[in-house]
Scaffold this motif. Structure first.
Motif, PDB file in Angstrom:
ATOM      1  N   ASN A   4     -12.583 -14.746  28.088  1.00 61.01           N
ATOM      2  CA  ASN A   4     -11.986 -13.555  27.471  1.00 61.01           C
ATOM      3  C   ASN A   4     -12.875 -12.337  27.653  1.00 61.01           C
ATOM      4  N   LEU A   5     -14.172 -12.510  27.517  1.00 58.37           N
ATOM      5  CA  LEU A   5     -15.113 -11.415  27.700  1.00 58.37           C
ATOM      6  C   LEU A   5     -15.106 -10.931  29.152  1.00 58.37           C
ATOM      7  N   THR A   7     -12.585 -11.153  31.211  1.00 57.48           N
ATOM      8  CA  THR A   7     -11.310 -10.457  31.419  1.00 57.48           C
ATOM      9  C   THR A   7     -11.367  -9.036  30.868  1.00 57.48           C
ATOM     10  N   ILE A   8     -11.946  -8.856  29.710  1.00 52.08           N
ATOM     11  CA  ILE A   8     -12.054  -7.528  29.101  1.00 52.08           C
ATOM     12  C   ILE A   8     -12.933  -6.617  29.957  1.00 52.08           C
TER      13      ILE A   8
END
Length: 113
Positions: A4-5, A7-8
């Motif tokens: 997720n990190l 992707t951000i």
């Protein structure tokens, strides 16, 4: 969590590249528009056989450009006139200040007609 990190962080890079690409497209379109205006101004100077300050201020207001330099002050029919016109461009991400787009053109006074 790390996926997720990642992707951000990658979305931040993608958005910045999209802004840069959009800025380059807008800059190219603005330069192309200025180039077509310069051809119209060359035609009008050649057709009207004049290049005095009153006529140049009329062209500036009509086409929303700025004349930066004119090669001769009072050209007569048959003289070659070199001029530089420009516009301001306010970029999104390329620069914090506005950019001056300039085009240099040459025309012959009284060529048409």
């Amino acid at each position: 969590m790390s996926s997720n990190l990642g992707t951000i962080l990658s979305m931040i890079m993608v958005v910045s590249f999209l802004l840069l690409g959009g800025d380059m497209v807008c800059l190219s379109a603005s330069y192309s528009s200025l180039d077509s205006v310069s051809h119209s101004i060359s035609y009008l100077i050649a057709k009207e056989r004049r290049c005095d300050e009153d006529y140049l201020s009329y062209l500036e207001s009509k086409y929303e450009v700025s004349f930066y330099s004119i090669s001769t002050n009072y050209p007569v029919s048959g003289d070659v006139v070199t001029y530089v016109i420009g516009r301001e461009y306010n970029p999104l991400i390329i620069s914090n200040t506005s950019l001056a787009l300039k085009v240099k053109r040459t025309t012959v006074v009284g060529y048409y007609g």
